[in-house]
Design a protein around this motif. Structure first.
Motif, PDB file in Angstrom:
ATOM      1  N   ARG A   1       0.834  -1.204   0.000  1.00  0.00           N
ATOM      2  CA  ARG A   1       0.000   0.000   0.000  1.00  0.00           C
ATOM      3  C   ARG A   1       0.872   1.259   0.000  1.00  0.00           C
ATOM      4  NH1 ARG A   1      -2.957  -3.225   3.526  1.00  0.00           N
ATOM      5  NH2 ARG A   1      -2.084  -2.181   5.354  1.00  0.00           N
ATOM      6  N   LYS A   2       1.956   1.241   0.781  1.00  0.00           N
ATOM      7  CA  LYS A   2       2.863   2.392   0.809  1.00  0.00           C
ATOM      8  C   LYS A   2       3.518   2.582  -0.554  1.00  0.00           C
ATOM      9  CE  LYS A   2       6.826   4.336   3.236  1.00  0.00           C
ATOM     10  NZ  LYS A   2       6.295   5.621   3.580  1.00  0.00           N
TER      11      LYS A   2
ATOM     12  N   GLU B   1       2.376   1.705  -3.499  1.00  0.00           N
ATOM     13  CA  GLU B   1       1.368   2.241  -4.414  1.00  0.00           C
ATOM     14  C   GLU B   1       1.107   3.718  -4.141  1.00  0.00           C
ATOM     15  OE1 GLU B   1      -2.133  -0.169  -4.349  1.00  0.00           O
ATOM     16  OE2 GLU B   1      -1.111  -1.891  -5.229  1.00  0.00           O
ATOM     17  N   GLY B   2       1.099   4.101  -2.865  1.00  0.00           N
ATOM     18  CA  GLY B   2       0.895   5.511  -2.508  1.00  0.00           C
ATOM     19  C   GLY B   2       2.007   6.402  -3.036  1.00  0.00           C
TER      20      GLY B   2
ATOM     21  N   ASP C   1       1.540   6.778  -6.695  1.00  0.00           N
ATOM     22  CA  ASP C   1       0.502   7.781  -6.982  1.00  0.00           C
ATOM     23  C   ASP C   1       1.061   9.200  -6.856  1.00  0.00           C
ATOM     24  OD1 ASP C   1      -1.322   5.733  -7.385  1.00  0.00           O
ATOM     25  OD2 ASP C   1      -2.255   5.931  -5.394  1.00  0.00           O
ATOM     26  N   GLN C   2       1.898   9.413  -5.841  1.00  0.00           N
ATOM     27  CA  GLN C   2       2.502  10.735  -5.666  1.00  0.00           C
ATOM     28  C   GLN C   2       3.441  11.061  -6.832  1.00  0.00           C
ATOM     29  OE1 GLN C   2       4.322  11.126  -1.789  1.00  0.00           O
ATOM     30  NE2 GLN C   2       2.553  10.217  -0.793  1.00  0.00           N
TER      31      GLN C   2
ATOM     32  N   GLN D   1      10.381   5.292  -2.728  1.00  0.00           N
ATOM     33  CA  GLN D   1       9.995   4.153  -3.542  1.00  0.00           C
ATOM     34  C   GLN D   1      11.072   3.060  -3.475  1.00  0.00           C
ATOM     35  OE1 GLN D   1       9.781   4.652  -7.867  1.00  0.00           O
ATOM     36  NE2 GLN D   1       7.721   3.798  -7.775  1.00  0.00           N
TER      37      GLN D   1
END
Length: 77
Positions: A17-18, A20-21, A24-25, A51
């Motif tokens: 989840r991190k 993917e976040g 997204d950023q 990342q």
């Protein structure tokens, strides 16, 4: 193996989840840049570092999950 009982799998889900976040950023950074804005280059560097670190942590967690399986397979030979 239930992911609710296995802390390694829970950690992998959290890291995914991190990851993917952060992705997204990064996409938002690219979108702003494509729209002619001048986003801060240090923000881009920070996102790439996050990342990379998250990916490394995911790899380490996956290896922890994989190790018992390798042990079982090697012992069954």
């Amino acid at each position: 193996m239930s992911s609710k009982l296995n802390p390694v799998v829970q950690s992998l889900h959290r890291l995914d989840r991190k990851f993917e976040g952060v992705g997204d950023q990064l996409h938002e950074f690219y979108r702003r840049q494509a729209n002619g804005e001048k986003p801060n280059p240090s923000e881009f560097t920070r996102l790439l570092e996050q990342q990379s670190l998250t990916h490394s942590a995911m790899t380490a967690q996956f290896n922890l999950l994989q190790k018992p399986l390798k042990t079982v397979l090697n012992e069954s030979k």
